[in-house]
Design a protein around this motif. Structure first.
Motif, PDB file in Angstrom:
ATOM      1  N   ARG A  64      91.798  90.047 -50.070  1.00 34.18           N
ATOM      2  CA  ARG A  64      92.757  89.232 -50.795  1.00 34.18           C
ATOM      3  C   ARG A  64      93.575  90.072 -51.858  1.00 34.18           C
ATOM      4  NH1 ARG A  64      88.501  85.480 -50.634  1.00 34.18           N
ATOM      5  NH2 ARG A  64      87.182  86.458 -52.547  1.00 34.18           N
ATOM      6  N   VAL A  65      92.910  91.392 -51.995  1.00 35.16           N
ATOM      7  CA  VAL A  65      93.702  92.346 -52.812  1.00 35.16           C
ATOM      8  C   VAL A  65      94.508  93.257 -52.139  1.00 35.16           C
ATOM      9  CG1 VAL A  65      91.986  92.132 -54.826  1.00 35.16           C
ATOM     10  CG2 VAL A  65      91.768  94.078 -53.143  1.00 35.16           C
ATOM     11  N   GLY A  66      94.593  93.083 -50.728  1.00 33.18           N
ATOM     12  CA  GLY A  66      95.643  93.580 -49.893  1.00 33.18           C
ATOM     13  C   GLY A  66      95.140  95.048 -49.206  1.00 33.18           C
ATOM     14  N   ILE A  67      93.661  94.963 -49.366  1.00 34.33           N
ATOM     15  CA  ILE A  67      93.133  96.235 -48.661  1.00 34.33           C
ATOM     16  C   ILE A  67      93.309  96.187 -46.963  1.00 34.33           C
ATOM     17  CG2 ILE A  67      91.173  97.763 -48.327  1.00 34.33           C
ATOM     18  CD1 ILE A  67      92.680  97.672 -51.061  1.00 34.33           C
ATOM     19  N   PRO A  68      93.714  97.092 -46.254  1.00 34.21           N
ATOM     20  CA  PRO A  68      93.729  96.863 -44.821  1.00 34.21           C
ATOM     21  C   PRO A  68      92.311  96.966 -44.139  1.00 34.21           C
ATOM     22  CG  PRO A  68      95.100  98.780 -45.476  1.00 34.21           C
ATOM     23  CD  PRO A  68      94.541  98.223 -46.863  1.00 34.21           C
ATOM     24  N   THR A  71      90.686 100.030 -43.467  1.00 35.32           N
ATOM     25  CA  THR A  71      90.090 100.649 -44.826  1.00 35.32           C
ATOM     26  C   THR A  71      88.843 100.150 -45.216  1.00 35.32           C
ATOM     27  OG1 THR A  71      92.181 101.150 -45.526  1.00 35.32           O
ATOM     28  CG2 THR A  71      90.592 101.447 -47.114  1.00 35.32           C
ATOM     29  N   ILE A  72      88.635  98.667 -44.986  1.00 33.38           N
ATOM     30  CA  ILE A  72      87.500  97.979 -45.233  1.00 33.38           C
ATOM     31  C   ILE A  72      86.276  98.371 -44.260  1.00 33.38           C
ATOM     32  CG2 ILE A  72      86.281  95.509 -45.324  1.00 33.38           C
ATOM     33  CD1 ILE A  72      89.391  94.638 -45.908  1.00 33.38           C
ATOM     34  N   ALA A  96      88.128 103.677 -55.521  1.00 31.84           N
ATOM     35  CA  ALA A  96      88.594 104.442 -54.857  1.00 31.84           C
ATOM     36  C   ALA A  96      90.251 103.753 -54.351  1.00 31.84           C
ATOM     37  CB  ALA A  96      87.860 104.657 -53.427  1.00 31.84           C
ATOM     38  N   TRP A  97      90.032 102.602 -54.372  1.00 35.50           N
ATOM     39  CA  TRP A  97      91.209 101.766 -53.700  1.00 35.50           C
ATOM     40  C   TRP A  97      92.377 101.291 -54.898  1.00 35.50           C
ATOM     41  CZ3 TRP A  97      87.646  97.540 -51.229  1.00 35.50           C
ATOM     42  CH2 TRP A  97      87.205  98.052 -50.054  1.00 35.50           C
ATOM     43  N   ARG A  98      91.871 101.693 -56.163  1.00 38.08           N
ATOM     44  CA  ARG A  98      92.470 101.487 -57.278  1.00 38.08           C
ATOM     45  C   ARG A  98      94.124 102.385 -57.149  1.00 38.08           C
ATOM     46  NH1 ARG A  98      92.271  99.225 -62.123  1.00 38.08           N
ATOM     47  NH2 ARG A  98      90.035  98.850 -61.838  1.00 38.08           N
ATOM     48  N   SER A  99      94.028 103.311 -56.782  1.00 35.69           N
ATOM     49  CA  SER A  99      95.284 103.981 -56.694  1.00 35.69           C
ATOM     50  C   SER A  99      96.136 103.553 -55.858  1.00 35.69           C
ATOM     51  CB  SER A  99      95.187 105.848 -56.584  1.00 35.69           C
ATOM     52  OG  SER A  99      94.472 105.970 -55.340  1.00 35.69           O
ATOM     53  N   ARG A 104     101.035 100.163 -54.668  1.00 34.86           N
ATOM     54  CA  ARG A 104     101.777  98.848 -54.121  1.00 34.86           C
ATOM     55  C   ARG A 104     102.454  97.989 -55.006  1.00 34.86           C
ATOM     56  NH1 ARG A 104      97.150  96.823 -50.080  1.00 34.86           N
ATOM     57  NH2 ARG A 104      96.980  98.236 -48.893  1.00 34.86           N
ATOM     58  N   ILE A 105     101.770  97.909 -56.328  1.00 34.32           N
ATOM     59  CA  ILE A 105     102.294  97.297 -57.443  1.00 34.32           C
ATOM     60  C   ILE A 105     103.291  97.878 -57.885  1.00 34.32           C
ATOM     61  CG2 ILE A 105     101.969  96.753 -59.820  1.00 34.32           C
ATOM     62  CD1 ILE A 105      98.809  96.241 -59.205  1.00 34.32           C
TER      63      ILE A 105
END
Length: 160
Positions: A64-68, A71-72, A96-99, A104-105
């Protein structure tokens, strides 16, 4: 929502779908990608351990937050088998995914800010299109022409 008695340690694909809110086809897809696992009964039916519920929730939240998915999968591979992701796991991984999400934002903000320009140019001018060719970097590398647009379409990307 169907309740699963505590004494049941394995779920059918239908039970997992009903409890997780994911379609059966999505669960099969997640399994094919190594995000969840099942064992097969003697009748070749899938059985999922109860920890699959939390793993599916983890996957869906990350998606939902766009993580491929790749990566998951890497994140879930760090966890011991049969252990459900905890709140601490999610906090560590989401940090770790924040950056990646911040980048993307920024890209989406740039797209929004230049969307009118893109519609105005109609992507007919790759020299001046700020989305397809910012700073005309492709003009310097490849010369002018519509090759960029063709390459983008061939690779499944869309201009703008």
């Amino acid at each position: 929502m169907p309740q699963i008695p505590e004494k049941i340690h394995e779920l059918t694909v239908g039970q997992l779908a009903a409890r997780s809110g994911a379609a059966v086809s999505a669960l099969h897809f997640y399994e094919s990608k190594g995000l969840i696992s099942s064992r097969r009964t003697t009748g070749n039916q899938r059985r999922y351990s109860r920890d699959a519920l939390r793993r599916v929730a983890f996957v869906r939240a990350a998606q939902r937050v766009g993580i491929p998915l790749a990566t998951i999968r890497e994140a879930l591979a760090e966890l011991p088998e049969e252990r459900t992701p905890t709140r601490e796991d999610w906090a560590r991984l989401s940090e770790a995914w924040r950056s990646e999400l911040d980048e993307r934002i920024k890209q989406l903000n740039r797209l929004r800010d230049h969307l009118t320009d893109c519609i105005g140019c109609g992507c007919l001018s790759l020299e001046s299109c700020v989305l397809s060719n910012p700073g005309d970097v492709f003009g310097e590398r490849q010369g002018t022409g519509s090759r960029l647009l063709v390459e983008k379409r061939d690779s499944g990307e869309r201009c703008g």
